[in-house]
Design a protein around this motif. Structure first.
Motif, PDB file in Angstrom:
ATOM      1  N   LEU A 246       0.923  -1.364  -0.071  1.00  0.00           N
ATOM      2  CA  LEU A 246       0.104  -0.105   0.044  1.00  0.00           C
ATOM      3  C   LEU A 246       0.835   1.416   0.469  1.00  0.00           C
ATOM      4  N   GLN A 247       1.535   1.606   0.641  1.00  0.00           N
ATOM      5  CA  GLN A 247       2.939   2.567   0.637  1.00  0.00           C
ATOM      6  C   GLN A 247       3.335   2.428  -0.120  1.00  0.00           C
ATOM      7  N   SER A 248       3.947   1.510  -1.082  1.00  0.00           N
ATOM      8  CA  SER A 248       4.223   1.293  -2.669  1.00  0.00           C
ATOM      9  C   SER A 248       3.515   2.591  -3.421  1.00  0.00           C
ATOM     10  N   ALA A 249       2.507   1.923  -3.675  1.00  0.00           N
ATOM     11  CA  ALA A 249       1.384   2.596  -4.020  1.00  0.00           C
ATOM     12  C   ALA A 249       1.203   3.779  -4.470  1.00  0.00           C
ATOM     13  N   SER A 250       1.064   4.241  -2.942  1.00  0.00           N
ATOM     14  CA  SER A 250       0.440   6.038  -2.556  1.00  0.00           C
ATOM     15  C   SER A 250       1.411   6.513  -1.889  1.00  0.00           C
ATOM     16  N   GLN A 328     -11.858  11.195   2.881  1.00  0.00           N
ATOM     17  CA  GLN A 328     -11.115  11.134   2.546  1.00  0.00           C
ATOM     18  C   GLN A 328     -11.596   9.795   1.698  1.00  0.00           C
ATOM     19  N   GLU A 329     -11.390   9.132   0.511  1.00  0.00           N
ATOM     20  CA  GLU A 329     -10.703   8.138  -0.478  1.00  0.00           C
ATOM     21  C   GLU A 329     -10.096   7.122   0.198  1.00  0.00           C
ATOM     22  N   GLY A 347     -13.158   2.653   0.425  1.00  0.00           N
ATOM     23  CA  GLY A 347     -14.123   2.983   0.957  1.00  0.00           C
ATOM     24  C   GLY A 347     -13.683   4.497   1.642  1.00  0.00           C
ATOM     25  N   VAL A 348     -14.758   5.153   2.429  1.00  0.00           N
ATOM     26  CA  VAL A 348     -14.621   6.064   2.731  1.00  0.00           C
ATOM     27  C   VAL A 348     -14.478   6.936   4.225  1.00  0.00           C
ATOM     28  N   GLY A 390      -6.054   7.141  -0.290  1.00  0.00           N
ATOM     29  CA  GLY A 390      -5.926   7.279  -1.798  1.00  0.00           C
ATOM     30  C   GLY A 390      -6.807   6.159  -2.304  1.00  0.00           C
ATOM     31  N   ASP A 391      -6.948   6.346  -4.122  1.00  0.00           N
ATOM     32  CA  ASP A 391      -7.181   4.512  -4.889  1.00  0.00           C
ATOM     33  C   ASP A 391      -6.701   4.060  -5.551  1.00  0.00           C
TER      34      ASP A 391
END
Length: 410
Positions: A246-250, A328-329, A347-348, A390-391
């Motif tokens: 996740l952290q590498s994507a965002s 926030q998404e 989610g949100v 984020g998405d």
């Protein structure tokens, strides 16, 4: 071609009559090849030729699709180069813990991730600022115990943390003990060549030694995650690896914890529910491992507070007010214990609860599309489902397909 080992992907722009060169490029380097968008007929022609020869090749209709594919390839590389330092005690071994992969070796074979272990008591011995040759669990071996210079730096970090907090609900000396544990973990990560961390709780937090040392790993996880070192509670290497993804994507820090439908945690989220008219499809996630980089590693630190884990005033935890991020998404994911599937959800944020409480209580409330579907899918994966802002669901889906995992979208 001399330095092709450093190349991750060849991006090729061409038209007709170049197929022989592209195939030879794949044969000589063994590297993935992507045909640039905007070259009519080339992608389908050359990608099919490469795939028929069992070479990794991609085409993209648009640059947006191509960049997303490159992000997914980068995620594969990141996961393959993740080395997790596991602090073990009793049943927090990788084969027994309910939070663990069934077979770390199978994870290594499939994803490339490495796992290294250290005894809990070896770690705790080395947090003491004493002679590094006399640690009880490692006699005759030089430890990484804090030096006088280290202790000065630990005090400076403690001062900065306390001065920067909106509220500090514990003595500075107790915060310093938690900082000392984090500082020792940094030295051990370097020594073991690791870039991810996992530590047991309550296997450790409920012991006499934790009480005697006034020490918990909560702040260690928070500070690690701010530095881009995925770090999780309750000996959960699955969560740690999911956080790395996740952290590498965002490019944002992540938050991990117990994810439950609101029906289980209604009392803990009362301050949020009282402000909402619609209580459908709500979940909570809680653990006291907030951090200041949820909005991005390159952004200014967010506001935070420091409160104790123990009601008697020790074990520092970093608190983050998720009510600041309503709307926030979020993107969530978790590998399955058999490393065959990847849960991917979004989610949100609907609010935050227990911001200034003690213990393992820091809570976010979020809404998903269908709570029953989410819960039924989650049953195959586990309780800790980390999240980031984020998405990034499409990138994670591409990653899963790249490494042979079944993407489970919720």
């Amino acid at each position: 071609m001399k330095e092709y080992e450093k190349v991750d992907l060849y991006l090729v722009g061409c038209h007709i009559a170049r197929g022989d060169l592209i195939v030879e490029l794949a044969q000589r380097t063994g590297k993935p090849i992507m045909i640039m968008p905007g070259t009519p007929g080339s992608a389908t022609r050359y990608v099919s030729a490469l795939r028929a020869r069992n070479y990794e090749a991609y085409g993209a209709m648009t640059w947006k699709d191509g960049i997303r594919r490159m992000h997914a390839l980068r995620l594969r590389k990141v996961i393959a180069n993740t080395h997790i330092l596991q602090v073990v005690r009793h049943d927090s071994t990788s084969e027994i813990s309910s939070n663990s992969f069934l077979s770390p070796n199978e994870v290594t074979m499939k994803l490339g991730t490495k796992f290294r272990g250290i005894s809990l008591h070896e770690l705790l011995d080395q947090t003491a600022p004493t002679d590094p040759m006399i640690n009880h669990c490692t006699p005759g071996r030089r430890g990484v115990n804090p030096t006088e210079e280290d202790m000065e730096e630990i005090k400076r970090i403690t001062d900065d943390l306390c001065e920067g907090a909106c509220e500090v609900g514990m003595q500075k000396e107790k915060v310093e003990i938690s900082v000392r544990l984090w500082y020792t973990v940094q030295k051990l990560l370097d020594m073991y060549d690791c870039n991810a961390f996992v530590m047991p709780c309550p296997d450790f937090c409920a012991t006499c030694r934790a009480n005697e040392e006034n020490m918990t790993p909560c702040l260690t996880h928070s500070l690690n995650n701010e530095l881009g070192i995925p770090s999780s509670c309750e000996f959960d290497p699955i969560a740690t690896l999911s956080m790395q993804l996740l952290q590498s994507a965002s490019n944002c820090a992540t938050f991990m914890g117990e994810v439950n439908p609101i029906e289980y945690t209604r009392n803990d989220a009362k301050e949020v529910l009282d402000k909402l008219d619609n209580h459908d499809n709500l979940f909570t996630i809680f653990h006291s491992v907030g951090n200041r980089k949820m909005r991005g590693y390159d952004k200014e630190n967010s506001a935070y507070a420091l409160e104790p884990f123990a009601y008697s005033g020790w074990g520092a935890t970093m608190r983050y007010n998720f009510s600041e991020d309503i709307g926030q998404e979020i993107t969530m994911c978790r590998f399955s214990p058999d490393c065959r599937k990847l849960l991917i959800g979004k989610g949100v944020v609907e609010g935050g609860a227990r911001y200034l409480d003690k213990n393992c209580s820091l809570t976010m409330v979020f809404r998903v599309k269908d709570s029953k579907e989410f819960y039924n899918r989650q049953l195959d994966f586990g309780s800790h489902v980390p999240l980031t802002y984020g998405d990034y669901t499409e990138e994670l889906k591409m990653f899963a397909e790249l490494v042979g995992l079944e993407p489970v979208m919720v």
